[in-house]
Design a protein around this motif. Structure first.
Motif, PDB file in Angstrom:
ATOM      1  N   PRO A   1       7.465   1.295  -3.484  1.00 13.10           N
ATOM      2  CA  PRO A   1       6.811   0.291  -2.638  1.00 13.10           C
ATOM      3  C   PRO A   1       5.540  -0.260  -3.284  1.00 13.10           C
ATOM      4  O   PRO A   1       4.758   0.471  -3.885  1.00 13.10           O
ATOM      5  CB  PRO A   1       6.487   1.070  -1.353  1.00 13.10           C
ATOM      6  N   GLN A   2       5.345  -1.562  -3.131  1.00 18.04           N
ATOM      7  CA  GLN A   2       4.181  -2.229  -3.722  1.00 18.04           C
ATOM      8  C   GLN A   2       2.866  -1.600  -3.261  1.00 18.04           C
ATOM      9  O   GLN A   2       1.911  -1.488  -4.031  1.00 18.04           O
ATOM     10  CB  GLN A   2       4.191  -3.714  -3.353  1.00 18.04           C
ATOM     11  N   GLU A   3       2.813  -1.194  -1.993  1.00 15.79           N
ATOM     12  CA  GLU A   3       1.562  -0.644  -1.468  1.00 15.79           C
ATOM     13  C   GLU A   3       1.215   0.717  -2.051  1.00 15.79           C
ATOM     14  O   GLU A   3       0.106   1.231  -1.842  1.00 15.79           O
ATOM     15  CB  GLU A   3       1.623  -0.552   0.064  1.00 15.79           C
ATOM     16  N   TYR A   4       2.160   1.304  -2.810  1.00 15.16           N
ATOM     17  CA  TYR A   4       1.905   2.602  -3.431  1.00 15.16           C
ATOM     18  C   TYR A   4       1.578   2.469  -4.916  1.00 15.16           C
ATOM     19  O   TYR A   4       1.495   3.480  -5.630  1.00 15.16           O
ATOM     20  CB  TYR A   4       3.099   3.541  -3.258  1.00 15.16           C
TER      21      TYR A   4
ATOM     22  N   PRO B   1      -4.161   1.316  -8.255  1.00 22.63           N
ATOM     23  CA  PRO B   1      -5.065   0.184  -8.454  1.00 22.63           C
ATOM     24  C   PRO B   1      -5.381  -0.011  -9.937  1.00 22.63           C
ATOM     25  O   PRO B   1      -5.277   0.931 -10.735  1.00 22.63           O
ATOM     26  CB  PRO B   1      -6.321   0.606  -7.677  1.00 22.63           C
TER      27      PRO B   1
ATOM     28  N   SER C   1      -6.697   7.891  -6.443  1.00 25.44           N
ATOM     29  CA  SER C   1      -6.047   6.599  -6.196  1.00 25.44           C
ATOM     30  C   SER C   1      -6.425   6.006  -4.846  1.00 25.44           C
ATOM     31  O   SER C   1      -6.385   4.783  -4.653  1.00 25.44           O
ATOM     32  CB  SER C   1      -4.525   6.746  -6.267  1.00 25.44           C
TER      33      SER C   1
ATOM     34  N   ILE D   1      -4.623   6.238  -2.269  1.00 20.93           N
ATOM     35  CA  ILE D   1      -3.385   5.848  -1.596  1.00 20.93           C
ATOM     36  C   ILE D   1      -3.027   6.835  -0.479  1.00 20.93           C
ATOM     37  O   ILE D   1      -2.540   6.436   0.582  1.00 20.93           O
ATOM     38  CB  ILE D   1      -2.242   5.716  -2.622  1.00 20.93           C
TER      39      ILE D   1
ATOM     40  N   LYS E   1      -3.970   9.334   2.527  1.00 23.41           N
ATOM     41  CA  LYS E   1      -5.034   9.607   3.488  1.00 23.41           C
ATOM     42  C   LYS E   1      -5.395  11.101   3.427  1.00 23.41           C
ATOM     43  O   LYS E   1      -4.607  11.910   2.923  1.00 23.41           O
ATOM     44  CB  LYS E   1      -4.558   9.239   4.896  1.00 23.41           C
TER      45      LYS E   1
ATOM     46  N   THR F   1       6.363  10.578   4.595  1.00 30.23           N
ATOM     47  CA  THR F   1       5.512   9.480   4.120  1.00 30.23           C
ATOM     48  C   THR F   1       4.546   9.969   3.047  1.00 30.23           C
ATOM     49  O   THR F   1       4.376   9.327   2.004  1.00 30.23           O
ATOM     50  CB  THR F   1       4.722   8.871   5.292  1.00 30.23           C
TER      51      THR F   1
ATOM     52  N   LYS G   1       4.580   8.753  -0.963  1.00 31.99           N
ATOM     53  CA  LYS G   1       3.390   8.241  -1.644  1.00 31.99           C
ATOM     54  C   LYS G   1       3.091   9.063  -2.898  1.00 31.99           C
ATOM     55  O   LYS G   1       2.824   8.511  -3.982  1.00 31.99           O
ATOM     56  CB  LYS G   1       2.177   8.288  -0.708  1.00 31.99           C
TER      57      LYS G   1
END
Length: 532
Positions: free
Chosen positions: A22-25, A28, A45, A47, A49, A79, A83
């Motif tokens: 996934p792009q959100e993972y 940076p 990262s 990513i 929490k 989840t 990640k």
């Protein structure tokens, strides 16, 4: 028929894999260039929490307990691990396929079941599980590290996978193994998998993707296979735990292999667990036995799990040198450290003399590819895929055999196993402590001495690996011992402690054939003495 374009097929396979992240993972830009030791990327990262970092820090048993007690939902856990696996992939190239949507849907079903009934479906309820490339999973490919098979989708799960699913495990990722599933490194058309502790080094093989993923805390439980060290080499290189049972204890059906034709039993691979504690390995072996897999696979032993209640101290044999390739200084340091700890705990230590190590290697390498590698090279040709140098090397250790040669070789194998058993019984030991290999995690294209692990595949003894908590450091120096033979000279020349800085130092615990319960029990005792 048009000739396949190997480079284009590889690019397509890599792009298809990358699209599952996934792009959100994605890490940076500030994370680059990545450090040599990449294990801290989960925290740095941003990513994951804080609660998710909490989750991935747990080993399997406390994680399963926390899910059962509703501290975490299965969806939260899945989840967090999706990640972590995505980050591990970007750090080490360990993932063949990540399927988050499928995992979350399965996790939700388990959460709904727990909410409705107040009961878990099994001892692994909601625990994510990572699976090695060549172990079949319904709806996914098991290409064995070969490009040509990347689109061949399995119609059903492997036997072991069914057992773990029934226990409540949640599949979410499939991991890379090396081309042909027969190196102690991990390279294929998907690229090279890197070692999380030191990216210049290999993560072991052939189950190198699992090793790297577990070391990155991207999985709480992995399943690999071992025919020459393939769950033990990655555990040693990556600083995790693994266990290779004897043949016939764990169902192997549905694990693809292309080293020999179906029906060949000269040397058999066995599946085994990889994790982050020895207790986790024991739990998985118990779950498998409790499923009575022999009722569906008549090749397996009818052998329920036995609870071991050991009294007294262990009599531990120590193999310091197999007589062919003497371990380098860092490995000797870890072994001596462990021996001192075990002596201090009151265990009896006896020196175990090697028994015909070169004979073992001669027999097993001839058994690996009785067709001279024809199946392997034919598979490569189907996609115009070049052979990795390590594929050529291991295939080249043997040659094509005719029917009479195979029969004679299997007879040699059986005679050798009898001799090893007599040697073991004469030593009168409960278990054996030894190196996993002559060096820590090696540089690429140099893992050419397998016999500290493959020896026990030929003998068919159970063996596990554990991290000592020690690492290669600035005090480790290049060995100056004069090599005794060409193999030792090659390994010594390829190993440089300055380049291996930070590599974990792990050891192997071996038990007698069929004594999985006693071996894991002894391993727990040894781990407690050495690492606590």
């Amino acid at each position: 028929m048009a000739k396949p374009d190997g480079k284009a097929l590889a690019q397509k396979a890599i792009a298809a894999r990358d699209a599952t992240i996934p792009q959100e993972y994605l890490l940076p830009k500030s994370a680059y260039p990545l450090p040599k030791n990449r294990r801290g990327l989960l925290e740095s990262s941003g990513i994951l929490k804080p609660k998710e970092l909490e989750i991935v820090d747990l080993t399997l048993i406390p994680l399963a307990k926390a899910i059962a007690e509703k501290k975490y939902t299965a969806v939260e856990v899945a989840t967090a691990y999706c990640k972590a696996a995505a980050i591990a992939q970007q750090a080490t190239n360990c993932v063949l396929e990540l399927f988050q949507d499928e995992a979350l849907a399965e996790a939700q079903k388990l959460d709904d079941h727990l909410a409705k009934t107040g009961k878990v479906v099994g001892p692994l309820h909601g625990v994510p599980i990572s699976i090695k490339d060549h172990i079949r999973q319904k709806g996914h490919a098991a290409p064995c590290g070969f490009l040509y098979a990347v689109d061949q989708i399995a119609e059903e799960d492997s036997h072991l996978f069914k057992v773990l699913r029934a226990a409540g495990a949640v599949p979410y990722v499939r991991t890379i193994n090396c081309q042909a599933v027969m190196h102690l490194e991990c390279r294929s058309a998907w690229g090279a998998t890197l070692n999380p502790w030191n990216a210049d080094l290999v993560p072991g093989g052939s189950t190198g993707g699992e090793g790297a993923l577990l070391a990155m805390r991207g999985s709480p439980l992995g399943v690999g296979s071992d025919i020459g060290g393939s769950v033990r080499s990655p555990a040693a290189a990556c600083g995790i735990y693994s266990f290779k049972p004897s043949i016939g204890r764990v169902p192997n059906t549905g694990a693809e292999t292309l080293s020999a034709a179906a029906g060949y039993e000269g040397i058999i691979s066995t599946l085994g667990p990889m994790g982050r504690s020895v207790e986790d390995l024991e739990l998985i072996m118990r779950i498998i036995a409790d499923a009575k897999p022999w009722e569906y696979d008549p090749s397996l032993h009818v052998k329920p799990w036995r609870e071991i209640k050991r009294t007294g101290k262990l009599r531990i044999g120590v193999l310091r040198d197999d007589g062919v390739v003497r371990p380098v200084g860092a490995i000797n340091r870890a072994l001596e450290y462990a021996v001192d700890k075990l002596k201090a705990a009151g265990h009896e230590i006896v020196e175990y003399k090697p028994y015909e190590s070169e004979t073992s290697w001669d027999i097993i390498t001839k058994l690996y590819f009785p067709d001279g590698g024809k199946l392997v090279y034919d598979s490569l040709k189907k996609a115009d895929e070049p052979a990795d140098p390590m594929t050529d090397w291991i295939v080249g250790q043997g040659r094509e055999l005719d029917r009479d040669e195979i029969i004679d070789l299997v007879a040699r194998r059986d005679k050798y196993r009898m001799a090893v058993a007599a040697h073991w019984q004469k030593a009168g030991i409960d278990c054996l402590l030894s190196p996993v290999g002559p060096t820590p995690a090696p540089l690429p294209f140099t893992a050419k001495y397998w016999n500290y692990t493959s020896y026990w595949n030929l003998a068919n003894y159970p063996a596990g690996v554990f991290p000592t908590g020690l690492f290669v450091d600035e005090n480790d120096k290049k060995d100056t011992n004069k090599p005794r033979n060409e193999k030792e000279e090659e390994i010594y020349a390829s190993y440089d402690p300055a380049k291996a800085q930070g590599a974990p130092l792990c050891l192997q615990v071996v038990g007698y054939i069929g004594h999985e319960e006693e071996t894991l029990d002894a391993m727990k005792t040894i781990v407690n003495a050495v690492t606590k």
